[in-house]
Design a protein around this motif. Structure first.
Motif, PDB file in Angstrom:
ATOM      1  N   GLY A   1      25.637 -46.676  -9.563  1.00 55.90           N
ATOM      2  CA  GLY A   1      26.712 -47.047  -8.654  1.00 55.90           C
ATOM      3  C   GLY A   1      26.239 -47.814  -7.437  1.00 55.90           C
ATOM      4  O   GLY A   1      27.052 -48.389  -6.699  1.00 55.90           O
ATOM      5  N   GLN A   2      24.938 -47.827  -7.195  1.00 59.86           N
ATOM      6  CA  GLN A   2      24.380 -48.519  -6.030  1.00 59.86           C
ATOM      7  C   GLN A   2      24.075 -49.984  -6.296  1.00 59.86           C
ATOM      8  O   GLN A   2      23.719 -50.724  -5.364  1.00 59.86           O
ATOM      9  CB  GLN A   2      23.113 -47.802  -5.559  1.00 59.86           C
ATOM     10  CG  GLN A   2      23.373 -46.409  -5.012  1.00 59.86           C
ATOM     11  CD  GLN A   2      22.091 -45.630  -4.736  1.00 59.86           C
ATOM     12  OE1 GLN A   2      20.989 -46.130  -4.961  1.00 59.86           O
ATOM     13  NE2 GLN A   2      22.241 -44.404  -4.270  1.00 59.86           N
ATOM     14  N   LEU A   3      24.185 -50.416  -7.543  1.00 54.15           N
ATOM     15  CA  LEU A   3      23.994 -51.838  -7.839  1.00 54.15           C
ATOM     16  C   LEU A   3      25.060 -52.647  -7.106  1.00 54.15           C
ATOM     17  O   LEU A   3      26.247 -52.361  -7.211  1.00 54.15           O
ATOM     18  CB  LEU A   3      24.080 -52.089  -9.347  1.00 54.15           C
ATOM     19  CG  LEU A   3      22.813 -51.916 -10.167  1.00 54.15           C
ATOM     20  CD1 LEU A   3      23.124 -52.089 -11.648  1.00 54.15           C
ATOM     21  CD2 LEU A   3      21.744 -52.910  -9.743  1.00 54.15           C
ATOM     22  N   ASP A   4      24.627 -53.662  -6.395  1.00 60.77           N
ATOM     23  CA  ASP A   4      25.541 -54.449  -5.576  1.00 60.77           C
ATOM     24  C   ASP A   4      25.558 -55.899  -6.045  1.00 60.77           C
ATOM     25  O   ASP A   4      24.585 -56.633  -5.832  1.00 60.77           O
ATOM     26  CB  ASP A   4      25.105 -54.375  -4.112  1.00 60.77           C
ATOM     27  CG  ASP A   4      26.070 -55.077  -3.170  1.00 60.77           C
ATOM     28  OD1 ASP A   4      27.079 -55.636  -3.661  1.00 60.77           O
ATOM     29  OD2 ASP A   4      25.814 -55.078  -1.955  1.00 60.77           O
ATOM     30  N   PRO A   5      26.644 -56.338  -6.686  1.00 63.18           N
ATOM     31  CA  PRO A   5      26.718 -57.725  -7.172  1.00 63.18           C
ATOM     32  C   PRO A   5      26.598 -58.755  -6.059  1.00 63.18           C
ATOM     33  O   PRO A   5      26.242 -59.908  -6.314  1.00 63.18           O
ATOM     34  CB  PRO A   5      28.100 -57.790  -7.833  1.00 63.18           C
ATOM     35  CG  PRO A   5      28.428 -56.371  -8.170  1.00 63.18           C
ATOM     36  CD  PRO A   5      27.824 -55.552  -7.067  1.00 63.18           C
ATOM     37  N   ALA A   6      26.891 -58.345  -4.836  1.00 64.89           N
ATOM     38  CA  ALA A   6      26.803 -59.277  -3.708  1.00 64.89           C
ATOM     39  C   ALA A   6      25.388 -59.392  -3.159  1.00 64.89           C
ATOM     40  O   ALA A   6      25.104 -60.251  -2.328  1.00 64.89           O
ATOM     41  CB  ALA A   6      27.754 -58.837  -2.592  1.00 64.89           C
ATOM     42  N   GLU A   7      24.494 -58.526  -3.636  1.00 65.19           N
ATOM     43  CA  GLU A   7      23.111 -58.503  -3.157  1.00 65.19           C
ATOM     44  C   GLU A   7      22.204 -59.181  -4.180  1.00 65.19           C
ATOM     45  O   GLU A   7      22.218 -58.824  -5.361  1.00 65.19           O
ATOM     46  CB  GLU A   7      22.657 -57.061  -2.926  1.00 65.19           C
ATOM     47  CG  GLU A   7      21.209 -56.905  -2.530  1.00 65.19           C
ATOM     48  CD  GLU A   7      20.856 -57.625  -1.255  1.00 65.19           C
ATOM     49  OE1 GLU A   7      19.903 -58.431  -1.276  1.00 65.19           O
ATOM     50  OE2 GLU A   7      21.548 -57.407  -0.235  1.00 65.19           O
TER      51      GLU A   7
END
Length: 224
Positions: free
Chosen positions: A121-127
């Motif tokens: 859940g910590q995967l960030d598509p904006a990062e």
């Protein structure tokens, strides 16, 4: 006394070499030393503060790990996997990662399951850089398999493609797709479905292979 002193000195030298190996390996894995970067004993001696002998031994060891290779021009460079190597590595990943997913569902503790779901859940598509998240995900997944041989082999494959994973993950749109793939896997784990988890892993590896091939071409274009 002389012999005892010599033995102690050799052990100390070996320890220095190991510390240099660890430092250079981590710099390569973190991307501080990028794929294709030329490596000279003089520069590394200045950076590490150790003797050229220790640096030379460390580089020899890293060559055996395939993290360092001969440069087409001269000397050594941080290794760039070839297209053939990528193909071979992903052939193995395509078989081993679904197995790891299946075993994780069957053997992981509830605490490990909760941790894996939280990390996914910590995967960030904006990062653009999700390296730490991906690394922690891999660690929990492999530990939960309860198969140390599989953990060693698959972990070794991850090390071999460290640069490709980082570069392909930074490709526009790739991390968003990766997020969807990890969410699918997490959902299968929550359902405690080994078959669905294995299939989600298989789809992820197939997509990752395509991105890795793009990444290796980019690396070759930017190498010396």
């Amino acid at each position: 006394m002389t012999g005892a002193g010599l033995d102690l000195r050799v052990k100390q030298d070996k320890l220095v070499r190991d510390k240099v190996v660890d430092a250079l390996r981590q710099a390569i894995l973190d991307g501080a030393l990028k794929p294709g970067r030329r490596l000279t004993e003089r520069e590394l001696t200045e950076l590490t503060g150790v003797s050229r002998t220790s640096v030379r031994e460390a580089l020899r060891h890293l060559q055996s790990e395939r993290l360092v290779e001969a440069s087409p021009s001269r000397g050594l460079r941080v290794a760039i996997p070839t297209v053939d190597e990528v193909g071979h590595i992903y052939e193995l990943r395509a078989e081993l990662e679904p197995l790891a997913a299946k075993l994780f569902v069957e053997r992981a503790t509830q605490g490990e399951v909760d941790t894996l779901i939280e990390i996914a859940g910590q995967l960030d598509p904006a990062e653009s850089n999700n390296k730490d998240v991906l690394d922690r995900f891999d660690q929990v997944l492999l530990a939960g398999c309860r198969n140390p041989i599989l953990e060693q082999v698959l972990g070794g494959l991850y090390t071999r493609i460290h640069a490709l994973r980082r570069i392909s993950a930074a490709t526009p749109g790739r991390i968003a797709v990766t997020k969807e793939e990890y969410d699918d896997f997490a959902a299968a784990v929550l359902r405690r479905s080994p078959e669905d988890a294995a299939e989600a892993a298989r789809r992820h590896v197939k997509a990752a292979r395509a991105s890795a091939l793009i990444a290796v071409n980019l690396l070759e274009q930017g190498s010396d």
